[in-house]
Design an enzyme around this catalytic site. Structure first.
Site, short mmCIF file in Angstrom:
data_model
loop_
_atom_site.label_atom_id
_atom_site.label_comp_id
_atom_site.label_asym_id
_atom_site.label_seq_id
_atom_site.Cartn_x
_atom_site.Cartn_y
_atom_site.Cartn_z
N ASP A 84 0.85 -1.21 0.00
CA ASP A 84 0.00 0.00 0.00
C ASP A 84 0.88 1.25 0.00
OD1 ASP A 84 -2.23 1.60 0.04
OD2 ASP A 84 -2.93 0.99 2.02
N GLY A 98 -4.93 7.53 4.36
CA GLY A 98 -6.36 7.86 4.31
C GLY A 98 -6.68 8.99 3.36
N GLU A 106 -7.95 -0.37 4.88
CA GLU A 106 -6.49 -0.53 4.75
C GLU A 106 -5.90 -1.07 6.05
OE1 GLU A 106 -5.68 2.97 1.44
OE2 GLU A 106 -5.41 3.44 3.54
C1 5RP Z 1 -5.71 5.84 0.60
C2 5RP Z 1 -4.32 5.93 1.12
C3 5RP Z 1 -3.22 6.03 0.12
O1 5RP Z 1 -2.33 5.00 0.33
C4 5RP Z 1 -2.54 7.34 0.28
O2 5RP Z 1 -3.50 8.38 0.21
C5 5RP Z 1 -1.47 7.56 -0.79
O3 5RP Z 1 -2.09 7.69 -2.03
P1 5RP Z 1 -1.29 8.00 -3.35
O4 5RP Z 1 -0.52 6.79 -3.70
O5 5RP Z 1 -2.37 8.34 -4.36
O6 5RP Z 1 -0.39 9.19 -3.09
O7 5RP Z 1 -4.06 5.92 2.30
O8 5RP Z 1 -6.65 5.88 1.64
#
Ligand code: 5RP
Length: 226
Positions: A84, A98, A106
């Protein structure tokens, strides 16, 4: 909007994360623009994995569109790895997450995974958490009281909107974004705020921190182990 350079860094770490996917197993998949790059890369080895447990409706749709089977979290006891992104990550693997409103699912998938591999571009690495507005998923009837509790800590909580209306998460709840906090003790802060009535999940991931971070830099992928 992400710049072309940032987009390339996200694609680079999305690809690099494949080395952590265990063949023959089910992989935990997060949410966001960096994870979308990972999902694209994962399609290249879809015949070598059983499938995925997903942290959002959006990721589920992407996975299925690429022919990757998606399992309900309740069908799976434990996952070897969860991949993630993050909005912020510190030098100990604590994260704020988030920004994509998927923090609760998550955290659930991260909790059932043995290893959290964070993929992020270099802009996400911080000395201390707290600059990115902290997402908190809340039960709607508790929004104002929780906002007052954050105000007592020096924070300013703003209800996240979408198309002029309160954003509704995949779980049917709302999101507060909190600025002005300093999170010196991520573990203690996460434990405290999660006890407040009406808080579904606070976006500090200290109990479910990253074991590894693949950081996309202009010089290549930097691997941080915590
Ligand atoms: C979603 C998340 C994402 O992991 C976080 O916002 C990072 O996102 P991105 O890869 O678009 O920068 O926590 O709830």
């Amino acid at each position: 909007m992400a710049s072309i350079e940032q987009d390339a860094l996200k694609a680079m770490v999305g690809q690099a994360a494949l080395q952590y996917v265990v063949p023959g197993e089910i992989v935990g998949v997060g949410t966001g623009s960096t994870v979308n790059k990972f999902i694209e890369a994962l399609a290249s080895m879809k015949d070598r994995i059983r499938g995925a447990v997903s942290s959002s409706v959006a990721s589920t749709e992407r996975l299925r569109a690429l022919g990757i089977p998606v399992f309900d979290a309740n069908e799976v006891d434990a996952l070897a790895v969860y991949i993630d992104g993050a909005d912020e990550i510190d030098g100990r693997g604590h994260m704020v997450k988030g920004g994509g409103a998927a923090l609760t699912r998550e955290k659930i998938v991260a909790a059932q995974s043995r290893r959290f591999v964070c993929i992020a571009d270099a802009s996400k690495l911080v000395q201390a958490l707290g600059k990115f507005p902290l997402p908190v998923e809340v039960i709607p009837m508790a929004t104002r009281r929780i906002a007052r509790q954050f105000a007592a800590l020096g924070g300013t909580a703003t209800l996240r909107l979408k198309d002029g209306q309160p954003l509704v998460t995949d779980n049917g709840q709302h999101i507060l974004d909190v600025t002005g906090l300093s999170i010196a003790d991520p573990l203690g802060f996460e434990s405290d705020v999660n006890q407040w009535p009406g808080v579904v999940t606070v976006g500090v991931f200290a109990h479910q921190k990253a074991a590894v971070c693949l950081l996309g830099t202009p010089e290549g992928v930097r691997t941080l182990e915590f």
